[in-house]
Every structure is written in structure tokens, then in C-alpha cells.
Scaffold this motif. Structure first.
Motif, short mmCIF file in Angstrom:
data_model
loop_
_atom_site.label_atom_id
_atom_site.label_comp_id
_atom_site.label_asym_id
_atom_site.label_seq_id
_atom_site.Cartn_x
_atom_site.Cartn_y
_atom_site.Cartn_z
N GLY A 148 0.82 -1.21 0.00
CA GLY A 148 0.00 0.00 0.00
C GLY A 148 0.85 1.25 0.00
N LEU A 149 0.47 2.18 -0.84
CA LEU A 149 1.15 3.47 -0.89
C LEU A 149 0.16 4.52 -0.44
N VAL A 150 0.45 5.18 0.66
CA VAL A 150 -0.50 6.12 1.22
C VAL A 150 0.11 7.52 1.24
N GLY A 151 -0.74 8.51 1.22
CA GLY A 151 -0.25 9.87 1.34
C GLY A 151 -1.36 10.84 1.00
N GLU A 152 -1.17 12.08 1.38
CA GLU A 152 -2.17 13.08 1.04
C GLU A 152 -2.06 13.39 -0.45
N LYS A 170 5.28 14.68 0.43
CA LYS A 170 6.07 15.53 -0.45
C LYS A 170 7.13 14.74 -1.23
N GLY A 171 6.74 13.62 -1.79
CA GLY A 171 7.64 12.87 -2.67
C GLY A 171 8.61 11.97 -1.95
N ARG A 172 8.60 11.97 -0.63
CA ARG A 172 9.53 11.10 0.10
C ARG A 172 8.77 10.17 1.02
N TYR A 173 9.44 9.10 1.39
CA TYR A 173 8.86 8.22 2.38
C TYR A 173 8.98 8.82 3.76
N VAL A 174 7.94 8.67 4.53
CA VAL A 174 7.98 9.10 5.91
C VAL A 174 8.15 7.87 6.80
N GLU A 175 7.47 6.81 6.39
CA GLU A 175 7.56 5.59 7.18
C GLU A 175 7.20 4.41 6.31
N GLN A 176 7.79 3.28 6.59
CA GLN A 176 7.55 2.10 5.77
C GLN A 176 7.62 0.89 6.67
N GLY A 177 6.71 -0.04 6.49
CA GLY A 177 6.76 -1.24 7.31
C GLY A 177 5.59 -2.14 7.03
N THR A 236 1.91 -3.84 7.89
CA THR A 236 0.69 -3.18 8.36
C THR A 236 0.69 -3.08 9.88
N ALA A 237 1.17 -4.15 10.54
CA ALA A 237 1.21 -4.13 11.99
C ALA A 237 2.17 -3.04 12.49
N ASP A 238 3.35 -2.97 11.86
CA ASP A 238 4.33 -1.96 12.26
C ASP A 238 3.72 -0.57 12.23
N ILE A 239 3.06 -0.29 11.13
CA ILE A 239 2.55 1.07 10.93
C ILE A 239 1.39 1.37 11.88
N PHE A 240 0.47 0.41 11.99
CA PHE A 240 -0.73 0.74 12.77
C PHE A 240 -0.54 0.54 14.27
N GLU A 241 0.32 -0.43 14.67
CA GLU A 241 0.51 -0.67 16.10
C GLU A 241 1.60 0.21 16.69
N ASN A 242 2.58 0.54 15.85
CA ASN A 242 3.75 1.18 16.39
C ASN A 242 4.24 2.32 15.50
N PRO A 243 3.38 3.30 15.21
CA PRO A 243 3.82 4.38 14.33
C PRO A 243 4.93 5.20 14.99
N ALA A 276 13.48 -4.84 11.95
CA ALA A 276 13.88 -5.50 10.71
C ALA A 276 12.97 -5.14 9.54
N THR A 277 11.68 -4.93 9.79
CA THR A 277 10.75 -4.63 8.71
C THR A 277 10.31 -3.17 8.70
N HIS A 278 10.69 -2.43 9.66
CA HIS A 278 10.09 -1.14 9.90
C HIS A 278 11.13 -0.02 9.74
N LEU A 279 10.82 0.93 8.87
CA LEU A 279 11.72 2.06 8.66
C LEU A 279 10.95 3.34 8.88
N ALA A 280 11.59 4.34 9.47
CA ALA A 280 10.91 5.61 9.64
C ALA A 280 11.89 6.75 9.43
N ALA A 281 11.36 7.87 8.95
CA ALA A 281 12.21 9.04 8.69
C ALA A 281 12.37 9.83 9.97
N LEU A 282 13.14 9.27 10.89
CA LEU A 282 13.30 9.94 12.18
C LEU A 282 14.52 10.84 12.13
N PRO A 283 14.46 11.92 12.86
CA PRO A 283 15.63 12.82 12.90
C PRO A 283 16.78 12.15 13.65
#
Lengths: 312, 309
Positions: free
Chosen positions: A44-48, A229-236, A238-245, A301-308
Motif C-alpha cells: 500500500g502506498l499512502v499519502g495526502e 512531499k515525494g519522500r517516504y515518511v515511514e515504511q513497514g 501493516t502491523a508496524d505502521i498501525f501498532e507502532n507508528p 527488521a521490517t520497519h523504517l521511519a524518517a526519524l531525525p
């Protein structure tokens, strides 16, 4: 080996203007996307709106030229020079379009619409062709007698089914579904979504599912990428994203999903408000000076996020 | 040799496909036909047009143009009689014969010019609008160049310069300066169409540009093409008559509707010899009205929301 692998995809559109139509600057619609889809899964690719999710899908199928980056399909690179480089993959990658009203040619009968891919790739006699189209229509739950009707004689959901019949006519491996239900009624949405899942199982399809509706994404997808804005913010997963954003933008998107239960309403409102304040306060920390997301860093291992980067 | 141009003057009554393939949904021609049948005025116009075209081309086969345009000093300016149905002009020439042959010539030119301008305009407009970008830019500058030419002046210059022109050469000269309008129109529509998702859908299922242009986009422009061509037909007949009226069309030895009307520039003819110019004028008026009526009905037929039938 993943079925589809996208590495560092960039799609920039030039903005022309001034004297002699010079290239003034470019809009970075997609700016460094990396994703991989396993056979039989749904990504799934999500975004505004304007986040570049549709552009990503269209670049993969070749409707937009790729500025840089590689797209690997079954390990083979697809060249970024538009549809020509896709010749070998044309049968394997198909697309379901967003608007069932403009994606079917109003002057063509259902037979001609669904048979178009068959006419391009398979030499069938008129009789065989008709039989194949009738089979396809049956597969998408339309009566084979509709073969001589025109698109305007169908409802939105039925039209989207015709679009799906066209997309599966060549027995593709990957289907890019660009907001396939956003133009439909909610009642019809569920019908079409369930149907998409059904044919996925039956035909061993892999989906790249583009949507702005997190509820639908959660229902459909195994893996999720969230774009901003053209970049990934978070990727993982479904559980990663919804349980542990992890990212503040993801959190805010998830709080925006409406809940049916009225007893939770006040609590959710409070929660949303809290997230909103957090978002506003932490915005500078999560986005760089241009308002863009930082590069992705692994959370698990499956979860990536654009963290500072952690500062001390 | 002039009979050669009488090829297929726009099918007046399009043959309705027999009902044997009833399972097919109505074809484009059937829809057009049904719309015309529903609109009594358009049907009457079409029948009248068909009758005029058939009788004009039919009768002109029998008539001897040489004999009609030969001066007869014993029958100058005769009013209508049993021998000369519409009288004679100042050269003693039969006006009825001139009217028939003139109408045939004017119609032939109108149809030929409309078909040729349509063909060129559709090709250039479609390519230019479908591809857009650089190709569009080059084609449109070319169109701009032709547009700024003073068409009428150049046509007059050509007609004066070319000593022996017939229907074909005259049509070609007119075509050279009349294809731009339809090219522009088709281009603007094609620009609109190519943004629709069905064009992209066709590309993703592997259709070539050529196929998409002619098999997918062109049918969606058919409405605008049919309507403009029909209305252009009226305009082109008018333009030819106008040029002949001014004396830059055909000489008197080749009658056309315009040459007949131009007799009225003589005040005496205008006042006392109505039979020379009035039938041609009325015929021009009625032809234009009929073509326009049919054009309007076709325009409605090609848009399902406006259809009556």
C-alpha cells in the motif's frame, strides 16, 4: 527475490517559463523512493494528495519518464525511457485507473474495451476473442450479455469492474491499482475491494495499491509505505505502521481514521487534539528546513521511519 | 470529364444496417439516422438536399453544357416559357440549364473542398494535438503562417494567374487556404482527449500511438468532425458562389450559382429580369438552410445527452 523492486526512484517535472521556455526549476514529485513487493502480496502506498503516490505508480508502469533510479521487475531492470523500455513487461504489469468514468473510452463497446489488450498481444479469431472477453466479464461478475453495451450504460462499480477485466485480460503478474475505489460509493467500495482480494487469490496477483484512505489500506495491504512531499515518511508491515507508528506524520494520519463507536468519540477527540499539538510542536524536529522528511532509518527488521538524528 | 467529380456526394440517405445483427448495439450511422428521422425539419431538409443533388447530377448528365452556354441572338432576355423554363439571359442562354449545371458545379466544389480540408485538417490537428509539445508547436506555427495570409487576395491572385482552371484545380486552390480552421479545432479537442485516462489505459495495454490516435481518439472527435464538415460545406458553397459573383470564380462559360447571381449586378436585370438571378439566389438560400438543419441534427446525434431519438 521480490517481484518488483524500486530503488531510489526519482520523478522530477520541469517547470518551464520565462523567455525561450527555459527550465526554471523542477517539481520533485517523487524524490527517492525505495520499495520492494513480494509475489502475491499487496503493497500500500499512502499519502495526502500531491504526495507523489500516483506519480510513483505511473512511473513504474511507464506513463511518466523516470528521472533517476531503477525499477527491477523479476530482477530485470525496466529502463526509464517511457513505455518503449517497458515493451517486454507490458503484459506483466497492468493498471487499474482511478476514475471509472474517464478510463473507459465512451465510444467503444465493452467487447472492444476488454479485447484491446488481447488484440495487441494475442492473435485470436473473432470467435475466440469474444469467448475470452465473455470469460473475463464473468470473472469480474458481469453478465456476458453486456458485451455489446457502451460504458455509459453501466454504473460506477460496474465500470470499474470492466476496467479490472481489461487489466487482467493479459494475465499480468503485477497490478498497479491507482485509487481504484476513491470515485465509488462506500457501499460499492467494499464490493470492489473484496472482489480485488478474491481475484488476487484466484490469479496469484501482486498489487501495488495506491490510496489516501488508511482504512482501505489496512484492510487490503501487507506492507505500507507512507509518502509525504515525494519522500517516504515511514515504511513497514501493516502491523508496524498501525501498532507502532514512529513518525509524527504517520501518527497524525492514523488518528484521522474515523471510528464508528460514538462512546469513544470524546476520547478520540482528545487524542487527536494531543497528537495535533505534538505535531505542531515537533514539526521542526521531524522535517528539515524545506519541510521534507529525513532519510529513512531502521526501527526494526521490517520497519523504517524518517526519524531525525538524535541530538545528544 | 466533368462528370468525374460527381463521386459520392455525401450519402443523402445513409443505408440503415439491416436488422439481422440485432444483438449489436446501434452503430454510429444508425444513431445519426435515427436522430435525423426524429427531427422532421432535418429529415425534410435531408430529403430535399438528396432530391436536389440527385436531380442536379442526374439532369446535368442529359444536358449539353456546350449548347447551353452558346449565345443565341434570337432569344435574348426571354421571360420564362415552355421552351425556356426559366427564360434566357442577355446572351440568349437557357437559365434553367445554367442553374442545373451551375448548382452541380457549386456543389461539386463545395463537397470536394470540404472533404479535402477535412482530411488535411484532421490529420494535422490530430497529430499535433495528440503528441503536443514540440510537434504541436511546429505544426501550429505552420498553421499560423497560413492563417495570416490574406486568403481571399491570394485565391484571387491564383485564379488570375492560372489560365485554365477547372473544378479540381479551383478546389485545390481553395483547400490550400481553408484547412487551418478545422486543424485548429481538431487539435484543441485532441489536446483535451489525450489527458483522459482512457488514452493512458490504452498505452498501458500496449496500443501504439498510431492506433490510439485513429482508433481511440478519433471516434471521440467524430461529432465535432461531422458537424464542422457539414457546416463547412455550406460555407464553402457560399465562398465559391461569392468568388464567382465577384468574377474571380468561374467564367460565364462554366456556370455556377455565383455567376447566375452576379447577373443581378446589372440594374436592368435586377429590376426587370428576375428570372435570371432569383432562382439561383433562392436555391443558395435553401441549400444553406437545409445543410445547416441537417448539421444541427447531426450535432445533437453525436452527443447522447442532447439526442431526441
Amino acid at each position: 527475490m521480490p517481484l518488483l523492486e524500486v530503488q531510489d526512484l526519482k520523478v522530477h517535472f520541469p517547470v518551464r517559463g520565462g523567455i525561450f521556455n527555459r527550465k526554471l526549476r523542477s517539481i520533485k514529485a517523487v524524490d527517492g523512493i525505495r520499495l520492494a513487493i513480494e509475489q502475491g502480496r499487496t503493497y500500500g502506498l499512502v499519502g495526502e494528495s500531491g504526495s507523489g503516490k500516483t506519480t510513483t505508480g505511473r512511473a513504474i508502469i511507464g506513463l511518466h519518464p523516470i528521472t533517476s533510479g531503477t525499477v527491477l521487475f523479476e530482477g530485470q531492470p525496466i529502463f526509464g525511457d517511457g513505455l518503449r523500455g517497458h515493451a517486454g513487461f507490458r503484459k506483466d504489469i497492468q493498471m487499474i485507473f482511478q476514475d471509472p468514468y474517464s478510463s473507459l473510452n465512451p465510444k467503444k463497446r465493452v467487447l472492444d474495451i476488454v479485447a484491446e489488450p488481447l488484440r495487441n498481444f494475442e492473435k485470436l479469431s473473432a470467435r475466440e476473442e469474444k469467448r475470452r472477453v465473455e470469460q473475463l466479464l464473468e470473472q469480474v461478475g458481469l453478465s456476458p450479455e453486456t458485451i455489446h453495451k457502451y460504458p455509459h450504460q453501466f454504473s460506477g462499480g460496474q465500470r470499474q469492474r470492466i476496467g479490472i477485466a481489461r487489466a487482467i485480460a493479459l494475465k499480468p503478474k503485477l497490478i498497479i491499482a491507482d485509487e481504484p475505489v476513491s470515485a465509488l460509493d462506500v457501499s460499492v467500495q467494499a464490493q470492489v475491494l473484496n472482489f480485488l482480494q478474491e481475484i488476487q487469490e484466484r490469479l496469484q496477483l501482486t498489487y501495488l495499491f495506491i490510496s489516501h484512505d488508511l482504512g482501505i489500506i489496512r484492510h487490503m495491504c501487507d506492507h505500507i509505505g507512507i509518502m509525504y512531499k515525494g519522500r517516504y515518511v515511514e515504511q513497514g508491515t501493516t502491523a508496524d505502521i498501525f501498532e507502532n507508528p514512529q513518525h509524527i506524520y504517520t501518527k497524525r494520519l492514523i488518528t484521522a481514521i474515523p471510528d464508528m463507536d460514538p462512546s469513544k468519540r470524546e476520547r478520540l477527540r482528545q487524542f487527536r487534539l494531543a497528537v495535533k499539538t505534538e505535531y505542531e510542536q515537533a514539526y521542526d524536529r521531524y522535517f528539515d528546513a524545506d519541510g521534507l522528511a529525513y532519510p529513512l532509518r531502521p526501527v526494526s527488521a521490517t520497519h523504517l521511519a524518517a526519524l531525525p538524528e538524535e541530538r545528544g | 470529364m466533368e462528370q468525374a467529380y460527381a463521386n459520392n456526394p455525401a450519402p443523402p440517405a445513409a443505408p440503415v444496417t439491416p436488422p439481422q445483427d440485432a444483438e449489436k448495439s446501434p452503430s454510429g450511422w444508425k444513431i445519426l439516422w435515427r436522430e435525423i428521422v426524429r427531427d422532421k425539419l432535418a429529415l425534410a431538409s435531408l430529403i430535399f438536399l438528396g432530391a436536389v443533388i440527385l436531380s442536379v447530377y442526374g439532369v446535368s448528365l442529359v444536358l449539353d453544357q456546350e449548347q447551353i452556354v452558346t449565345v443565341d441572338l434570337f432569344a435574348l432576355n426571354k421571360p420564362p416559357s415552355a421552351k425556356f423554363w426559366l427564360g434566357t439571359d442577355y446572351g440568349g442562354r437557357d437559365v434553367f440549364g445554367q442553374l442545373i449545371i451551375g448548382t452541380r458545379n457549386s456543389l461539386s466544389i463545395g463537397i470536394l473542398v470540404t472533404l479535402l480540408t477535412g482530411l488535411i485538417g484532421i490529420l494535422i490537428g490530430l497529430v499535433s494535438g495528440y503528441f503536443g509539445g514540440l510537434i504541436d508547436n511546429v505544426f501550429m506555427r505552420f498553421v499560423d503562417f497560413f492563417m495570416i495570409l490574406p486568403t481571399l487576395m491570394v485565391v484571387i491572385a491564383f485564379v488570375t494567374a492560372v489560365p485554365n482552371y477547372g473544378i479540381v484545380s479551383f478546389s485545390l486552390i481553395m483547400t490550400a487556404f481553408l484547412w487551418m480552421g478545422i486543424a485548429r479545432l481538431i487539435r484543441s479537442k485532441a489536446l483535451q482527449e489525450r489527458e483522459l485516462e482512457y488514452v493512458q489505459a490504452s498505452r498501458t495495454v500496449g496500443s501504439s500511438h498510431l492506433k490510439i490516435m485513429f482508433a481511440q481518439v478519433l471516434p471521440n472527435l467524430s461529432s465535432i468532425i461531422i458537424v464542422t464538415m457539414t457546416l463547412n460545406l455550406a460555407a464553402n458553397i457560399g465562398l465559391e458562389s461569392g468568388l464567382s459573383f465577384l468574377g474571380f470564380g468561374f467564367p460565364e462559360s462554366t456556370p455556377s450559382l455565383g455567376t447566375l447571381v452576379s447577373y443581378a449586378t446589372n440594374p436592368q436585370t435586377l429590376e426587370f429580369r428576375w428570372w435570371i438571378w432569383l432562382p439561383a439566389s433562392i436555391l443558395i438560400l435553401i441549400l444553406m438552410l437545409c445543410i445547416n438543419n441537417v448539421g444541427q441534427a447531426l450535432k445533437r446525434a453525436t452527443d447522447a445527452r442532447q439526442r431526441k431519438g
